[in-house]
Each structure stands twice: as C-alpha cells, then as structure tokens.
Scaffold this motif. Structure first.
Motif, short mmCIF file in Angstrom:
data_model
loop_
_atom_site.label_atom_id
_atom_site.label_comp_id
_atom_site.label_asym_id
_atom_site.label_seq_id
_atom_site.Cartn_x
_atom_site.Cartn_y
_atom_site.Cartn_z
N PHE A 87 -54.05 -17.01 -46.26
CA PHE A 87 -54.93 -17.53 -45.21
C PHE A 87 -54.10 -18.03 -44.04
N SER A 88 -54.63 -17.88 -42.83
CA SER A 88 -54.01 -18.52 -41.66
C SER A 88 -54.23 -20.03 -41.77
N PRO A 89 -53.42 -20.82 -41.05
CA PRO A 89 -53.58 -22.28 -41.12
C PRO A 89 -54.97 -22.78 -40.71
N ASP A 90 -55.66 -22.04 -39.83
CA ASP A 90 -57.01 -22.46 -39.43
C ASP A 90 -58.10 -21.81 -40.29
N GLY A 91 -57.71 -20.94 -41.23
CA GLY A 91 -58.66 -20.30 -42.13
C GLY A 91 -59.48 -19.18 -41.51
N CYS A 115 -55.44 -6.08 -36.79
CA CYS A 115 -54.30 -5.22 -36.50
C CYS A 115 -53.60 -4.83 -37.80
N ARG A 116 -52.78 -3.80 -37.67
CA ARG A 116 -51.97 -3.31 -38.78
C ARG A 116 -50.52 -3.34 -38.33
N CYS A 117 -49.68 -3.98 -39.11
CA CYS A 117 -48.25 -4.08 -38.80
C CYS A 117 -47.51 -3.11 -39.72
N GLU A 118 -46.87 -2.12 -39.13
CA GLU A 118 -46.18 -1.11 -39.92
C GLU A 118 -44.71 -1.08 -39.56
N GLY A 119 -43.88 -0.74 -40.55
CA GLY A 119 -42.45 -0.68 -40.35
C GLY A 119 -41.68 -0.75 -41.66
N HIS A 120 -42.28 -1.37 -42.66
CA HIS A 120 -41.63 -1.41 -43.96
C HIS A 120 -41.60 0.00 -44.57
N THR A 121 -40.57 0.26 -45.36
CA THR A 121 -40.46 1.56 -46.05
C THR A 121 -40.64 1.40 -47.56
N GLY A 122 -41.02 0.22 -48.00
CA GLY A 122 -41.28 -0.06 -49.41
C GLY A 122 -42.48 -0.96 -49.56
N ASP A 123 -42.88 -1.19 -50.80
CA ASP A 123 -44.02 -2.08 -51.08
C ASP A 123 -43.82 -3.44 -50.40
N VAL A 124 -44.89 -3.98 -49.84
CA VAL A 124 -44.86 -5.33 -49.26
C VAL A 124 -45.25 -6.30 -50.37
N TRP A 125 -44.29 -7.11 -50.80
CA TRP A 125 -44.48 -8.01 -51.94
C TRP A 125 -45.00 -9.37 -51.55
N SER A 126 -44.77 -9.80 -50.31
CA SER A 126 -45.15 -11.16 -49.94
C SER A 126 -45.49 -11.23 -48.46
N VAL A 127 -46.53 -12.00 -48.12
CA VAL A 127 -46.92 -12.24 -46.73
C VAL A 127 -47.20 -13.72 -46.53
N ASP A 132 -48.20 -22.32 -36.97
CA ASP A 132 -49.13 -22.25 -35.83
C ASP A 132 -50.05 -21.04 -35.90
N GLY A 133 -49.86 -20.16 -36.89
CA GLY A 133 -50.72 -18.99 -37.06
C GLY A 133 -50.46 -17.86 -36.10
N ARG A 134 -49.43 -17.96 -35.27
CA ARG A 134 -49.16 -16.93 -34.27
C ARG A 134 -48.23 -15.82 -34.75
N ARG A 135 -47.53 -16.09 -35.85
CA ARG A 135 -46.62 -15.10 -36.40
C ARG A 135 -46.87 -14.94 -37.89
N ALA A 136 -46.44 -13.80 -38.39
CA ALA A 136 -46.50 -13.54 -39.83
C ALA A 136 -45.11 -13.11 -40.27
N THR A 144 -36.01 -5.80 -46.81
CA THR A 144 -36.09 -6.41 -45.49
C THR A 144 -37.17 -7.48 -45.46
N VAL A 145 -36.99 -8.41 -44.54
CA VAL A 145 -38.00 -9.39 -44.20
C VAL A 145 -38.31 -9.15 -42.73
N ARG A 146 -39.57 -9.05 -42.40
CA ARG A 146 -39.97 -8.78 -41.01
C ARG A 146 -40.86 -9.90 -40.50
N VAL A 147 -40.66 -10.23 -39.22
CA VAL A 147 -41.50 -11.22 -38.55
C VAL A 147 -42.37 -10.44 -37.58
N TRP A 148 -43.66 -10.73 -37.50
CA TRP A 148 -44.63 -9.99 -36.72
C TRP A 148 -45.35 -10.95 -35.76
#
Length: 152
Positions: A87-91, A115-127, A132-136, A144-148
């Motif tokens: 969940f985002s901080p504001d729900g 939106c859909r954030c793409e770039g990983h080449t393997g299973d996404v295990w954690s989000v 502030d809810g502006r980034r993931a 890899t770890v990616r910031v979106w």
C-alpha cells in the motif's frame, strides 16, 4: 505476514489460498478471507487498518474489507504469478510485482492500472513505496534493485 497499524492484529496468507486475520493478544483467528484460486504470496494492511491486500500465484491482487472480510476489488493485469504487494502511505495506491518482471501501480478506488514499470529481467520479489509515496523500489531475481519517478 503483516502487522496491523496499531499492532494488535496480524494478517497471514499461505499455500491453502486463505488469508487469515489474527488477534495477537490471544493468538486466535478472527477472520478468514477466501477467494484466491492459488497460493497467497504476500499480504499488507492499509495505513488505516480498515483494509488488507493479498497477492497470489493466480495473477491477481485482491483488496478486502478488514472488518467484514468482504472482497472490495480484484486487480487484474499481471501475466504471471504475483510475489509482492504494498500500500502507498496514503492508502490510495497499490504496488504489485511478480514473475512477469513488471511492477504495476494501481488506483485503490477505481481498480485501474495507473502505470507499469518495466526493466527487470527476472521475477520481482519485493516492492515498496517511499514514505512520501512518490517513488517505488523493487528487488528482483535479476540481482538488481530499481527505484521508480511515480505519477502523482
């Protein structure tokens, strides 16, 4: 597993397709949430504790009323099993990630994919959301770890 915001309850989900709400004072099961067609991989409480999320190998995220146990909404769009949800901080928004290598951002009220954030080449295990809810942030089997830069 996840704690409720006030720490008095916990939510669990597992291979039997059932999510359970627990009273931590006496370790009693309070409620069962049933509807997934496969194993539950991740669970989360909303910031208010009024609703809970579950993600599953059935490729869906489900939003539930934590008080009544009723399903509020089913989020569909992933093309493979789901592994993580938050969940985002504001729900108002939800993140999900899984074996289709995508991170998806959803509107809690409408069920629409924002939106859909793409770039990983393997299973996404954690989000997770930033405070502030502006980034993931997402962690993947691709090592890899990616910031979106999420839409507001």
């Amino acid at each position: 597993m996840a704690f409720s915001p006030d720490g008095s309850q916990a939510i669990s989900g597992c291979g039997d397709k059932v999510m359970r709400l627990w009273n931590l004072k006496n370790a009693w099961e309070i409620k069962r949430f049933e509807g997934h067609e496969s194993s539950i991989s991740s669970v989360a409480f909303s910031p208010t504790g009024q609703s809970v999320l579950s993600s599953s190998f059935d490729k869906t995220v489900r939003l539930w009323n934590a008080v009544t146990g009723q399903e509020i909404r089913c989020f569909q769009g992933h093309t493979d099993r789901l592994l993580s949800v938050a969940f985002s901080p504001d729900g108002r928004r939800i993140l999900s990630g899984g074996s289709d290598k995508a991170v998806r951002l959803w509107d809690t009220n409408t069920g629409e994919e924002i939106c859909r954030c793409e770039g990983h080449t393997g299973d996404v295990w954690s989000v997770a959301f930033s405070p502030d809810g502006r980034r993931a942030v997402s962690g993947s089997h691709d090592k890899t770890v990616r910031v979106w830069e999420l839409p507001v």
